[in-house]
Design a protein around this motif. Structure first.
Motif, PDB file in Angstrom:
ATOM      1  N   HIS A   3       9.483  23.199  12.681  1.00 41.74           N
ATOM      2  CA  HIS A   3      10.240  24.064  11.768  1.00 41.74           C
ATOM      3  C   HIS A   3       9.454  25.333  11.447  1.00 41.74           C
ATOM      4  CE1 HIS A   3      12.882  20.643   9.944  1.00 41.74           C
ATOM      5  NE2 HIS A   3      13.372  21.100  11.068  1.00 41.74           N
ATOM      6  N   ARG A   4       8.157  25.169  11.146  1.00 45.50           N
ATOM      7  CA  ARG A   4       7.314  26.327  10.817  1.00 45.50           C
ATOM      8  C   ARG A   4       7.261  27.314  11.975  1.00 45.50           C
ATOM      9  NH1 ARG A   4       3.936  22.651   8.684  1.00 45.50           N
ATOM     10  NH2 ARG A   4       2.549  22.699  10.468  1.00 45.50           N
ATOM     11  N   GLU A   5       7.032  26.802  13.169  1.00 43.69           N
ATOM     12  CA  GLU A   5       6.970  27.661  14.350  1.00 43.69           C
ATOM     13  C   GLU A   5       8.270  28.447  14.509  1.00 43.69           C
ATOM     14  OE1 GLU A   5       6.225  24.975  17.579  1.00 43.69           O
ATOM     15  OE2 GLU A   5       4.161  24.571  16.945  1.00 43.69           O
ATOM     16  N   MET A   6       9.371  27.773  14.291  1.00 42.96           N
ATOM     17  CA  MET A   6      10.679  28.377  14.454  1.00 42.96           C
ATOM     18  C   MET A   6      10.936  29.448  13.399  1.00 42.96           C
ATOM     19  SD  MET A   6      14.225  26.190  14.581  1.00 42.96           S
ATOM     20  CE  MET A   6      13.279  24.847  13.942  1.00 42.96           C
ATOM     21  N   TYR A  53      17.685  23.486   4.732  1.00 44.33           N
ATOM     22  CA  TYR A  53      18.656  24.044   3.792  1.00 44.33           C
ATOM     23  C   TYR A  53      19.724  24.865   4.515  1.00 44.33           C
ATOM     24  CZ  TYR A  53      15.803  22.497  -0.086  1.00 44.33           C
ATOM     25  OH  TYR A  53      15.118  21.722  -0.985  1.00 44.33           O
ATOM     26  N   LEU A  54      19.296  25.676   5.478  1.00 45.83           N
ATOM     27  CA  LEU A  54      20.258  26.482   6.238  1.00 45.83           C
ATOM     28  C   LEU A  54      21.231  25.580   6.985  1.00 45.83           C
ATOM     29  CD1 LEU A  54      17.789  29.160   7.619  1.00 45.83           C
ATOM     30  CD2 LEU A  54      19.590  29.549   5.917  1.00 45.83           C
ATOM     31  N   GLY A  55      20.707  24.519   7.569  1.00 48.21           N
ATOM     32  CA  GLY A  55      21.560  23.574   8.284  1.00 48.21           C
ATOM     33  C   GLY A  55      22.553  22.886   7.368  1.00 48.21           C
ATOM     34  N   ASP A  69      25.723  36.552   6.812  1.00 47.98           N
ATOM     35  CA  ASP A  69      25.771  36.616   8.278  1.00 47.98           C
ATOM     36  C   ASP A  69      24.397  36.321   8.876  1.00 47.98           C
ATOM     37  OD1 ASP A  69      28.471  37.202   8.259  1.00 47.98           O
ATOM     38  OD2 ASP A  69      28.186  39.370   8.446  1.00 47.98           O
ATOM     39  N   LYS A  70      23.362  36.908   8.287  1.00 54.21           N
ATOM     40  CA  LYS A  70      21.993  36.649   8.755  1.00 54.21           C
ATOM     41  C   LYS A  70      21.653  35.162   8.618  1.00 54.21           C
ATOM     42  CE  LYS A  70      17.166  37.924   7.953  1.00 54.21           C
ATOM     43  NZ  LYS A  70      16.243  38.742   7.154  1.00 54.21           N
ATOM     44  N   GLY A  71      22.053  34.557   7.505  1.00 52.68           N
ATOM     45  CA  GLY A  71      21.801  33.140   7.284  1.00 52.68           C
ATOM     46  C   GLY A  71      22.527  32.265   8.293  1.00 52.68           C
ATOM     47  N   ARG A  72      23.758  32.641   8.650  1.00 51.42           N
ATOM     48  CA  ARG A  72      24.504  31.883   9.657  1.00 51.42           C
ATOM     49  C   ARG A  72      23.814  31.956  11.020  1.00 51.42           C
ATOM     50  NH1 ARG A  72      28.604  33.066   6.262  1.00 51.42           N
ATOM     51  NH2 ARG A  72      29.042  35.159   7.015  1.00 51.42           N
ATOM     52  N   GLU A  73      23.310  33.148  11.365  1.00 53.88           N
ATOM     53  CA  GLU A  73      22.576  33.292  12.631  1.00 53.88           C
ATOM     54  C   GLU A  73      21.350  32.395  12.643  1.00 53.88           C
ATOM     55  OE1 GLU A  73      21.585  37.367  13.532  1.00 53.88           O
ATOM     56  OE2 GLU A  73      23.604  38.030  12.984  1.00 53.88           O
ATOM     57  N   MET A  74      20.619  32.411  11.538  1.00 52.84           N
ATOM     58  CA  MET A  74      19.415  31.583  11.451  1.00 52.84           C
ATOM     59  C   MET A  74      19.770  30.099  11.475  1.00 52.84           C
ATOM     60  SD  MET A  74      17.101  33.797   8.847  1.00 52.84           S
ATOM     61  CE  MET A  74      15.782  32.605   8.877  1.00 52.84           C
ATOM     62  N   GLU A 126      22.220  28.755  13.032  1.00 57.73           N
ATOM     63  CA  GLU A 126      22.521  28.399  14.426  1.00 57.73           C
ATOM     64  C   GLU A 126      21.238  28.139  15.212  1.00 57.73           C
ATOM     65  OE1 GLU A 126      25.083  31.328  16.223  1.00 57.73           O
ATOM     66  OE2 GLU A 126      26.595  31.081  14.642  1.00 57.73           O
ATOM     67  N   VAL A 127      20.229  28.982  14.992  1.00 60.21           N
ATOM     68  CA  VAL A 127      18.934  28.776  15.640  1.00 60.21           C
ATOM     69  C   VAL A 127      18.356  27.424  15.210  1.00 60.21           C
ATOM     70  CG1 VAL A 127      16.536  29.590  15.754  1.00 60.21           C
ATOM     71  CG2 VAL A 127      18.426  31.232  15.882  1.00 60.21           C
ATOM     72  N   CYS A 128      18.404  27.173  13.910  1.00 62.64           N
ATOM     73  CA  CYS A 128      17.882  25.907  13.375  1.00 62.64           C
ATOM     74  C   CYS A 128      18.622  24.714  13.961  1.00 62.64           C
ATOM     75  CB  CYS A 128      18.005  25.880  11.850  1.00 62.64           C
ATOM     76  SG  CYS A 128      16.875  26.971  11.005  1.00 62.64           S
ATOM     77  N   GLU A 129      19.933  24.817  14.042  1.00 59.62           N
ATOM     78  CA  GLU A 129      20.735  23.704  14.563  1.00 59.62           C
ATOM     79  C   GLU A 129      20.368  23.419  16.025  1.00 59.62           C
ATOM     80  OE1 GLU A 129      23.050  21.681  12.875  1.00 59.62           O
ATOM     81  OE2 GLU A 129      22.155  22.680  11.159  1.00 59.62           O
ATOM     82  N   ARG A 130      20.197  24.473  16.811  1.00 56.49           N
ATOM     83  CA  ARG A 130      19.821  24.269  18.222  1.00 56.49           C
ATOM     84  C   ARG A 130      18.457  23.590  18.312  1.00 56.49           C
ATOM     85  NH1 ARG A 130      21.963  29.458  18.945  1.00 56.49           N
ATOM     86  NH2 ARG A 130      19.879  30.378  18.936  1.00 56.49           N
ATOM     87  N   GLU A 131      17.508  24.076  17.517  1.00 56.52           N
ATOM     88  CA  GLU A 131      16.163  23.504  17.551  1.00 56.52           C
ATOM     89  C   GLU A 131      16.154  22.076  17.005  1.00 56.52           C
ATOM     90  OE1 GLU A 131      13.402  24.658  18.984  1.00 56.52           O
ATOM     91  OE2 GLU A 131      14.535  26.387  19.677  1.00 56.52           O
ATOM     92  N   MET A 132      16.930  21.834  15.957  1.00 60.71           N
ATOM     93  CA  MET A 132      17.005  20.471  15.403  1.00 60.71           C
ATOM     94  C   MET A 132      17.598  19.511  16.427  1.00 60.71           C
ATOM     95  SD  MET A 132      15.499  19.960  12.654  1.00 60.71           S
ATOM     96  CE  MET A 132      16.072  18.287  12.493  1.00 60.71           C
ATOM     97  N   LYS A 133      18.551  19.983  17.212  1.00 66.70           N
ATOM     98  CA  LYS A 133      19.147  19.139  18.258  1.00 66.70           C
ATOM     99  C   LYS A 133      18.070  18.730  19.263  1.00 66.70           C
ATOM    100  CE  LYS A 133      22.831  17.683  20.704  1.00 66.70           C
ATOM    101  NZ  LYS A 133      22.394  16.383  21.160  1.00 66.70           N
ATOM    102  N   VAL A 134      17.191  19.667  19.616  1.00 69.23           N
ATOM    103  CA  VAL A 134      16.095  19.359  20.539  1.00 69.23           C
ATOM    104  C   VAL A 134      15.185  18.291  19.932  1.00 69.23           C
ATOM    105  CG1 VAL A 134      14.007  20.303  21.648  1.00 69.23           C
ATOM    106  CG2 VAL A 134      16.149  21.612  21.666  1.00 69.23           C
ATOM    107  N   ILE A 135      14.838  18.479  18.649  1.00 66.58           N
ATOM    108  CA  ILE A 135      13.972  17.514  17.962  1.00 66.58           C
ATOM    109  C   ILE A 135      14.646  16.147  17.886  1.00 66.58           C
ATOM    110  CG2 ILE A 135      12.948  16.915  15.717  1.00 66.58           C
ATOM    111  CD1 ILE A 135      12.520  19.985  15.318  1.00 66.58           C
TER     112      ILE A 135
END
Length: 144
Positions: A24-27, A40-42, A98-103, A105-114
């Protein structure tokens, strides 16, 4: 012997937690926010697309309201969330920008990998058993 098993379990859970938090920190470092913000964003994206109260968000992410307040303040400062209905001092809602939604989406993709990586090493049945055991341990810990 049982105490040693509990100690080992706690150490192993900490290692899992640290590994996930490190990812999460790296991301989130690229965005200048704390790694826990991903959680929280997720939650805002999945569970409260139209906004949720601080209390609802705290319950959804299993964190206390004080911690949630600090994370929300940091996300608000970065332009990732906004308050709706601010006149309701205690019941205002928080929603993604909008910025939060973009972030998110990034979090969701990375969380899926985890999640895929962690779930690939145990069966569905093992995951269900582990979840039930963890619920019991959480309940016991809350009663300490």
């Amino acid at each position: 012997m049982r105490e040693n098993n509990i100690q080992l379990m706690l150490q192993l859970f900490r290692r899992i937690k640290h590994g996930v938090h490190r990812k999460h920190r790296e991301m989130m470092d690229a965005y200048g926010i704390r790694g826990i913000s991903c959680v929280y964003l997720g939650a805002l994206s999945r569970k409260f697309p139209e906004g949720g109260t601080q209390k609802e968000l705290s319950e959804a992410v299993h964190m206390d309201k004080a911690h949630t307040s600090r994370v929300i303040a940091a996300l608000e400062e970065k332009g990732c969330v906004e308050r709706m209905n601010e006149s309701a001092v205690l019941n205002y809602k928080i929603r993604l920008t909008d910025k939060g939604r973009e972030m998110a989406e990034v979090c969701e993709r990375e969380m899926k990998v985890i999640e895929d990586k962690l779930s690939s090493v145990i069966t569905e049945e093992e995951a269900e058993v582990l979840t039930e055991i963890l619920k019991k341990l959480v309940k016991a810990a809350e009663e300490l």
